[in-house]
Design a protein around this motif. Sequence first.
Motif, PDB file in Angstrom:
ATOM      1  N   ILE A  35       7.321  28.180   9.058  1.00  0.00           N
ATOM      2  CA  ILE A  35       6.458  28.467   7.904  1.00  0.00           C
ATOM      3  C   ILE A  35       5.755  29.818   8.109  1.00  0.00           C
ATOM      4  O   ILE A  35       5.660  30.628   7.199  1.00  0.00           O
ATOM      5  N   LEU A  40      12.363  29.892   5.754  1.00  0.00           N
ATOM      6  CA  LEU A  40      12.725  28.602   5.143  1.00  0.00           C
ATOM      7  C   LEU A  40      12.877  28.797   3.641  1.00  0.00           C
ATOM      8  O   LEU A  40      12.494  29.849   3.110  1.00  0.00           O
ATOM      9  N   LYS A  41      13.442  27.780   3.003  1.00  0.00           N
ATOM     10  CA  LYS A  41      13.698  27.921   1.562  1.00  0.00           C
ATOM     11  C   LYS A  41      12.557  27.381   0.718  1.00  0.00           C
ATOM     12  O   LYS A  41      12.426  27.727  -0.442  1.00  0.00           O
ATOM     13  N   GLY A  42      11.762  26.474   1.287  1.00  0.00           N
ATOM     14  CA  GLY A  42      10.684  25.906   0.488  1.00  0.00           C
ATOM     15  C   GLY A  42       9.732  25.060   1.316  1.00  0.00           C
ATOM     16  O   GLY A  42      10.033  24.683   2.443  1.00  0.00           O
ATOM     17  N   ILE A  43       8.567  24.796   0.713  1.00  0.00           N
ATOM     18  CA  ILE A  43       7.566  23.934   1.365  1.00  0.00           C
ATOM     19  C   ILE A  43       7.252  22.799   0.401  1.00  0.00           C
ATOM     20  O   ILE A  43       7.028  23.044  -0.794  1.00  0.00           O
TER      21      ILE A  43
END
Lengths: 83, 175
Positions: A35, A40-43
């Motif tokens: 993070i 990364l692609k999303g949270i």
Amino acid sequence: MPIVMRLDRMMADRKMSSLELAEKIGISPVNVSRIKTGRLKGIRFSTLTAMCEALHCKPGDIIDWMDDDEYVEAFGSLPGEED
Amino acid sequence: MTTLREAVHEDAVAPRPRQKLLVVLAIKLICVVIAVGTGLVTLGMLTMLPALAQSGISHGEIAYLLLCAVEIVANVAIAWNFDLFIWSIAIRSEIFSRRQSERLIVLGYLHAFLVVFGLLHIEYAPPTSMFAWFQPADVRPELDLRLLMFSAMFFALAGVFEYGRMLKQDSSSIV
């Protein structure tokens, strides 16, 4: 239009280590690191909520947005163009 | 907390690890027997060719034997690939991976190859006295719809598995 993660700055402000944050929000330290670096692609909203609760901040304090020129000025190149 | 009825139902629906292992071992045994058996037959046929050529066998018969050997090799490859596919799912819990998708594509291509091979087959009536032990019937070009359906099914499954792999990859990059 890159999204910039400000988690490292918030963690430094709150004097919280990655391990401590990981324990508080219930994810692995590796994922906290992902993070922080934005790799990364999303949270998930649940993760974001937990991070805001642990750091006593708003989502905007963790996630920022810059236009391309600002990003290049700050980091040298756009994401994905590092090679 | 699960009730006794739910526990009994779950137990009945989900196969136990030992049962699963037995099923997988049975499939593996069948595939190995098919692969080894057909491999030995092919090897026997190929080693038999020089002797048959010396004993005055016609070129047509040699071509027929070679075509049979190719068909058998394709069938061995199918059995081997299917075995690897099942083994990876059941033992290594490797379901949505690139390798599994590739195995399914290979299975699709092998079935398609057998369909095309069946269409190209030379028309030939083998002397039953010589070839009765593996193919006594006349051979003629034919479209095997069953194999064609299997081929399409394996290609469709490969697509499903590839989509699953991409979904899994997406899911693991969302924290």
